[in-house]
Structure formats: C-alpha cells, structure tokens
Write a protein that holds these residues in place. Structure first.
Motif, PDB file in Angstrom:
ATOM      1  N   PRO A  48       6.032   0.220  11.552  1.00  0.00           N
ATOM      2  CA  PRO A  48       6.912  -0.925  11.277  1.00  0.00           C
ATOM      3  C   PRO A  48       7.765  -1.349  12.469  1.00  0.00           C
ATOM      4  N   SER A 107      -1.205   5.837   6.859  1.00  0.00           N
ATOM      5  CA  SER A 107      -0.259   4.863   6.313  1.00  0.00           C
ATOM      6  C   SER A 107       1.153   5.268   6.705  1.00  0.00           C
ATOM      7  N   ALA A 110       8.044   3.188   5.462  1.00  0.00           N
ATOM      8  CA  ALA A 110       8.681   1.924   5.822  1.00  0.00           C
ATOM      9  C   ALA A 110       9.574   2.041   7.050  1.00  0.00           C
ATOM     10  N   THR A 157       0.215  -4.009  -0.132  1.00  0.00           N
ATOM     11  CA  THR A 157      -0.418  -2.818   0.426  1.00  0.00           C
ATOM     12  C   THR A 157      -1.185  -2.063  -0.649  1.00  0.00           C
ATOM     13  N   TYR A 462       4.121  -5.058   5.045  1.00  0.00           N
ATOM     14  CA  TYR A 462       4.632  -3.840   4.443  1.00  0.00           C
ATOM     15  C   TYR A 462       5.218  -4.161   3.070  1.00  0.00           C
ATOM     16  N   TRP A 511      -0.189  -8.698  12.196  1.00  0.00           N
ATOM     17  CA  TRP A 511       0.970  -7.977  11.665  1.00  0.00           C
ATOM     18  C   TRP A 511       2.215  -8.802  11.955  1.00  0.00           C
TER      19      TRP A 511
END
Length: 837
Positions: A48, A107, A110, A157, A462, A511
């Motif tokens: 992120p 993965s 956050a 997601t 996200y 992204w």
C-alpha cells in the motif's frame, strides 16, 4: 483458382521472411530439456505504501521434485520475491526448493507491514503463512489446511482461501483435519486412499471396503469447510461457522465493508441424476447464502431461504454494508429475473421484479441506488430493445423505483460498466470511453485518441480504499497498442499517453493508490515484468525469466486457408522446422482436436510457445525436422445430440492436401496425433483413413459406452465416487455430444466410438496415458487390446501416478524419446527431412 493460390503463397513467403528475419540471431531449436527449464510468472501485488512489490515466481519443473499438484497450476513450486520500487533491490523471502514446496498468492495488510501467503510446506495441505516486515520473520498462523479453492472477498479484493479484514486480522476457509480440498490433492488422493486401504487389507484388522449406493436418495455428505478469523498479533484463531460443500464445490465468503458481517455460501451434496432429465456438463450443485458475524461469539448463519444457487458475483454488499442485493437465478423458460434485497438489521427480504424485463446484472451506485442491465421485453428481445442499463433507487421502505435508462444515448448498450463516484458511470462502447451521469447525459472522454479504445485496464484497489477519477485505458488497432491515463471529468477530460517499458508489454494492473502500473511482456529473449511509477516516471524491473532460452528460436508459423469436405472455408496453423528451406518437402505431424476452429495465427500458444512448460509443447518436433499442422475441425455445438466422430474428419484431410499442394508436406510421410479430445480425434481418424503412416493418441476416449460408466480415477477410492460423474456429464451434455445416456440412444454411442472400427486400422499407433487420468486408462487399454488381438502394430505407454497430462520430468523425457522414435521409425528421421520436391 491459380491466381488465388499464387497470391496466398506470396503472403505465406512474406510471413516466413519476416519470421526468419526476426529469428536471425537464434542459434537452435527447442529441446525437451528447454521445456522442463521454463519458469513462470505468478501474481504481483504492490504494498500500500508503494515501497515494495511482492512477486510470485514458479520454479521450473526441472528444479523441483514433487509433481502431483497439477490443479495448483505450478504454484506448488513457486517462491515469493520482494522488489524495492525505489532501489530495485530483490529479496527472496521464501525458499521452497529447500523443502520441495511452494509459496504463492501473496497479499499485503492494509498498512503494508505484513504479507500473507499460502504454502504447500509439508506437502500434506495448503497452509497460511505471514511474513512480517519488522523482523523479516515468516510463520505459519494456523495449523489447519486452507481450502485453496475457496473465494474470500472484501470489497474489490478477492483472495483464494483467505483475505485481510484489517491490519491484524485474516478471514480464511479451512478443511477439516485430515481432509484435503480437491484443488490441492485431487490428482493424488487416489494414491493416498488406495495405499491406506491396501495396508488395511494386508493387516486384516479392519475392512478395506468402500460402499456406494444407487436408488437410495442423496448421500449424506460429511464434507464441510470451516470459516475462521485469525488475529496475527494475538496468534488466535476463532471458529466462526461450518459450511457444507460437495467434493468439487468451493465455498465462498463475501465480507461487508464494516468488516464485521459476511455473507457465506454453502453447497449441497450432488444429487443423483434425474432419470427423466438430460445431464449438462458444468452443471453446479445447489447453493444457499447466509449472513454471519465475524465476532468472538459468532452465531449460526441466518440463511436467505428464498434464494438458492447463489454465487459470489451475484450477491453484492451495499457501500454502507447495510443491505445485500442478490441476483435471482434465471429460471428455465422464465421471462422474469429479479433481485433480492436483504436488509441486514431487520432481516427482511424483498424481491425486486420488473415484469417481463429480466435483470441481467447489476451494481450498487451508492447506498440507496443500483444500476442494472435489463432486457426490456424479455429474453426474446435481447437486441430490440437493447440490454440497456437502468438506474434503480430504493425508498425508505426498501421498495425499488425505476428512475431512468442511463445508457440509451450511447451508440450501443455496454456489456459492462465501471462505477465512477456516486453520480456517474463509465463504459467502453463504439471504440470510445464514455462518461454517463445519472441523468443519462453521455460524454465521449477519448475522442482525441489516435486509436480506438478497447478496454479499461484492470484496477487493483485495497479494501475500503478510495477510488480514483483516473483510469488506465487501452487503445489498439491491429498490431499497434497504446495506453492512456484518462481523467474521467466530463467538463475537462484529459488523456495522457503512457510510456511502456517494451513495445510488446501489456498491462497486468493499474494500482491507483500507488499511481503505478505493472506491465508484463513475453519477448524473444525472455519473460519480463515492470512497475512504472507515474508520479516520478521511474520504471523498475520486477522479474526477468527464461533468458536462458533466448538462443532458442521462436517457431516459424504459417496461417493457411482451405476448404473442408463440406465446402466450409477453414484455416489451419502450420509450424515449420527450425531449419526450414523453401523447396523441400517435410514429414508432417497433424495435431488434431475436434471442435477447434482457428481464426488467427496466434490462436494456440499453450503448445506452440518457447516459454510454455506444457509437457506436450510441440516445438521440440520442429528442431527435429518435422512440420506440425493444426487444422480446424468444426463440430456441432455442445449440449445437443450430434455425431462428432462422423463430423471431425471433414476439416483434417483437406488441410493435409493443402499443405501438400503448397509443396511443404511429403505425402508419403504423414502422421496424426492429439491429446484428450484430440486423442479421441486420433483414434477416430485412423479408423477413417490409412494415409497416415503413424499415429499418437494421448489421454483419449475410445469407447463412449464404457467410458460413460467408468469411475473417475481421482475419486475411485473415496466415498464420494458418485459425485465424480464428470464422464457422464461430458459424454451426455458436453464435448461427447451424445445428448442422452447409452440405454436411450445406443446406436449413436456405437457409431461414435472408434473402438468399434479397429478392424479398419492399419496405422501403427502409440498410446500414451496416466493411470490417474480422469479419462479412464481403460480407454487406452481397450483400443490397445483390440489391436493386439488382431496382431496390429501398437505401443502402449502407461505412466503410473500421472493424471491427464504427464508432469514428472523423467516421464516427460521418456515420453518424448518414445514419440521421437515412433515418428522417426515410420515417417523418417531428421536426416531424411530435406527431400527435394
């Protein structure tokens, strides 16, 4: 006619000249060892904060020693690498080669401090691991086996088996202790169960029996999936609920935006076939949806009883998480299809139905409005009126009001939409990107672009992350492709061209939170991936694979046209030998697969690319001096009764004749071969003609009657064998095209089974099959036995422990040595490949 052939030949030689020029620096043709050395690029996810990219890279088959996880698609030999997007530093954070396992499906949390992943470490199941950035530690977070086929989503997601809910919490779906999901161990389960049963029989202390019942109703299934939350900090797992599932089903979980509620989907056991109805290939079991809480004291799911056959993509949370909208399954012959609205607080279920106007698909625009594609006038009016998108709103009582047709002003009705804020949508139609507001006013955002707009590129968002007004758009015409960043503001749209790292690069994903595009490309000298930061213009190479095969030439291809036996205009792909010379005739292997219709020269890459690790990659044949011909073989549509064995030869021999006419094929050195339905096609072809001097049938059916009732080898030793009736569905309602069980139309089964015509076979036949193939190995045994009884030349390669395709490197090498020897024996070794016309 002569003029057409001359013109077409000119095109062919132009194609060959271009291909030869492109490959001028290539040193050699491809070998089987090259195929076994290919690495593959897996998923790429950006942290992120934009600092790191996690890249899954699959090691080559040559560099691993476990080959029974074919349904994982190579993930069982993957490792996770971290690549710094600022410095380019590369770090491998797993070492699967040391434990003969894989790590995949990365993965980020956050906050970017943790990276979750799945692993086959221990080779007993898939397990959930978490890598922590602070101390670079990698640890397993639950003892259970993850259901790798489960889809677990939160917002945009979706993860396989698990997903993050917050910085420290995962939701995952597990299988019971001792069980393995079909997607992990399906190809190996018979080995495990059989050895267990054989040991029980040898000891004589317990029965080694599996009992199946017919006519006793549905079997009670003990298969369950276990939903858990996992707190990484506290190292605590909480059991939330159990979900029923069938052997082949995959449970699903969709988490609400609040992270507390979720809708779960469970599957009923497979019902016995209904005698009065026709079986369909791909038919799914009934499912139902229920609402749960992901809390420390969970309660049983609150099932939505009015709705069955629910799926993850047909049940959507409202943006505020207070409602669920579920698309009703389409009833056979019904003109009605509505949406169920479920209020989370009250539990009230309301059916939204527009009479005689079935809803095709829908999305939430905001907490109280949806946009839905509707067939006004019913399914018989798919084109007039159009399948436009309408705005639907909910009043205070939850009733639905049809506001307006949003897309009626567009040149065409869009097949899909992208939501852009709460007051607008985006759609690609008529070679342009359109912005449409809730009043239906449409603006072309891309009318200044050089090339037609083809698609909005995938965006990776996200959970609960802010959306962006910027989109990445692909525009293309012919071989030329351009990418643009488009600001979706109708009053002042902007289109900025994006520089690509390679002319052959395509977009993996955009992204928005990182303002970064991930590209990948397969080029002559390798497979590559890059991250392009649009804010600072920095391009970081994430991966460079298979550069060791840069010296291997890509295949020289031709795309020829010809007419089938019935006069239909058809096309075929031709692969030419590595050292091809015009004016020489070559031995030809015609690789067949009934039902295939080729429309462009790049239609088949799985077995024609130097970067494919498929064990039946055909390129080593080119290095040995053979031509490979792949003809079109049109058949009647699946799902209806027809005669595939009668129809499949119609496109084959005319393609061979065309290759002879062009001066490429030696008419005295022709072979035929194929895999799977291509194996069936090969069995069939050699009962029709003796023109082929050799044949290779791999993993094909030969007797539709016996195949219909033979158990799937992957289920043979388990208690759920009745659920593994894919052969019945395949033959009756799928590729087999029989349309009914054999007792209802035996004549059709007999005339479409090559086993009944082996007296006509004069072609030496090489049969290849694994004993765990879902196409029963007995199919190869029957054809071989029939030829053996008649004293005809055949050779049967039975690979034990292998499934539908050969995976073990040792078996792959052995198979290809046998193929080379077979072809060399019957249609000439490489030394004779250059016979003058």
């Amino acid at each position: 006619m002569i003029g057409r052939h001359i013109a077409h030949a000119l095109v062919i030689w132009i194609v060959l000249f271009q291909s030869s020029a492109k490959d001028a620096k290539a040193k050699r043709g491809m070998t089987v060892d090259d195929v076994l050395s290919i690495e593959n690029l897996g998923s790429i996810v950006l942290s992120p904060d934009g600092d790191w990219a996690a890249v899954a890279i699959q090691r080559s088959k040559r560099d691993t020693g476990f080959f029974c996880r074919t349904r994982l698609g190579g993930d069982d030999r993957a490792d996770i690498w971290l690549v710094s997007l600022s410095t380019g530093e590369r770090r491998r954070i797993t070492n699967g080669a040391a434990n003969n396992c894989g790590y995949w499906s990365p993965s980020w949390s956050a906050d970017g401090e943790k990276l979750a992943m799945l692993s086959s470490e221990g080779n007993d199941n898939a397990h959930l691991f978490v890598w922590t950035r602070r101390d670079s530690s990698l640890a397993r977070v639950d003892k259970g086996g993850v259901h790798v086929g489960a889809a677990v989503s939160m917002g945009p997601t979706t993860g396989f088996g698990y997903t993050w809910v917050d910085n420290n919490t995962l939701v995952a779906v597990f299988v019971p202790p001792g069980a393995r999901p079909f997607d992990f161990g399906g190809d190996q389960e018979s080995q495990v169960l059989a050895s267990r049963a054989w040991k029980a029989m040898e000891q004589g202390l317990e029965p080694s029996v599996s009992i199946l019942d017919s006519g006793a109703g549905a079997r009670k299934s003990n298969n369950v999936a276990i939903v858990k939350t996992i707190n990484i900090v506290q190292r605590q797992s909480t059991h939330i609920t159990d979900l029923a599932m069938s052997e082949l089903s995959a449970p699903q979980v969709s988490i609400a935006p609040d992270g507390v509620h979720a809708v779960v989907f469970e599957t009923s056991p497979s019902l016995p076939p209904a005698p009065a109805s026709r079986m369909k290939f791909g038919e799914t079991n009934a499912t139902r949806a229920g609402i749960i809480k992901l809390t420390a004291n969970p309660s049983a799911p609150r099932w939505i009883e009015a709705f069955d056959h629910a799926t993850l993509d047909s049940v959507l949370w409202s943006p505020d998480g207070k409602r669920l909208a579920a698309l009703e399954p389409m009833a056979t012959g019904s003109a009605d299809r509505g949406i169920f609205l479920i209020d989370l607080d009250s539990g009230a279920v309301r059916r939204v139905l527009l009479p005689n106007s079935p809803i095709q698909q829908f999305m939430w625009l905001d907490a109280k409005r949806l946009v839905a594609q509707i067939s006004v006038g019913g399914m018989d009016a798919v084109h007039t009126p159009r399948n436009d998108w309408w705005l639907l709103s909910l009043d205070v009582d939850g009733k639905c009001i049809v506001e307006s047709n949003l897309t009626q002003s567009l040149p065409e009705a869009p097949a899909s939409l992208t939501i852009s804020g709460s007051e607008s949508i985006l759609a690609v139609v008529a070679d342009a990107l359109w912005h449409v507001d809730t009043r239906g006013a449409a603006v072309n955002l891309t009318k200044q672009m050089e090339l037609p707009v083809r698609a909005i590129c995938p965006r990776q968002l996200y959970p609960n992350g802010a959306t962006s007004a910027e989109l990445l758009v692909k525009s293309a015409d012919g071989a030329k492709t351009l990418y643009y960043m488009v600001t979706a503001v109708p009053r002042a749209p902007s289109n900025k061209p994006v520089q690509v790292p390679s002319t052959s690069a395509s977009v993996d994903a955009y992204w928005p939170s990182n303002h970064t595009i991930v590209f990948n490309a397969t080029e002559e000298n390798g497979v590559f991936a890059w991250a392009h930061n649009l804010s600072n213009g920095k391009v970081t190479r994430l991966a460079a694979l298979n550069e060791h095969v840069a010296e291997v030439t890509s295949p020289k291809k031709m795309f020829i046209d010809y007419n089938g036996v019935d006069g239909a205009a058809l096309h075929a792909i031709v692969l030419l030998p590595t050292d091809y010379e015009a004016g020489k005739r070559y031995p030809v292997l015609t690789w067949v697969y009934a039902g295939t219709v080729f429309r462009n020269i790049d239609a088949e890459k799985v077995i024609t690319s130097k970067f494919s690790d498929n064990s039946l990659n055909l390129l080593p044949l080119l290095a040995r001096g053979y031509v490979v011909l792949m003809p079109s073989m049109p058949l009647a549509p699946e799902g209806k009764a027809s005669d595939p064995m009668i129809d499949l030869p119609k496109g084959v021999l005319p393609a061979v004749d065309r290759l002879i006419e062009l001066g490429i094929a030696d008419p005295d050195r022709l072979a035929v071969g194929g895999h799977s339905y291509g194996g069936y096609s090969t069995y069939s072809m050699i009962t029709y003609t003796n023109r082929f001097k050799a044949a290779i049938a791999a993993a094909g059916a030969s007797n539709l009657v016996s195949s219909f009732g033979t158990f799937d080898a992957r289920f043979r030793y388990g208690d759920s064998t009745n659920e593994g009736i894919s052969r019945m569905r395949w033959i009756e309602g799928g590729q087999g095209r029989m349309g009914a069980p054999p007792e209802e139309d035996l004549a059709r089964y007999l005339r479409n089974s090559p086993i009944n015509y082996t007296d006509r076979v004069q072609t030496p036949l090489l049969i290849i099959q694994g004993d765990l193939d879902f196409v029963p190995i007995s199919q190869g045994e029957e054809f071989y036995s029939s030829l053996y009884r008649q004293g005809k030349r055949a050779r049967f390669l039975r690979y034990f422990g292998e499934s539908h395709s050969i995976e073990s490197p040792a078996n792959t090498k052995h198979m290809w040595n046998e193929i080379f020897n077979w072809l060399d024996t019957y249609i000439g070794p490489r030394a004779a490949a250059g016979v003058k016309k």
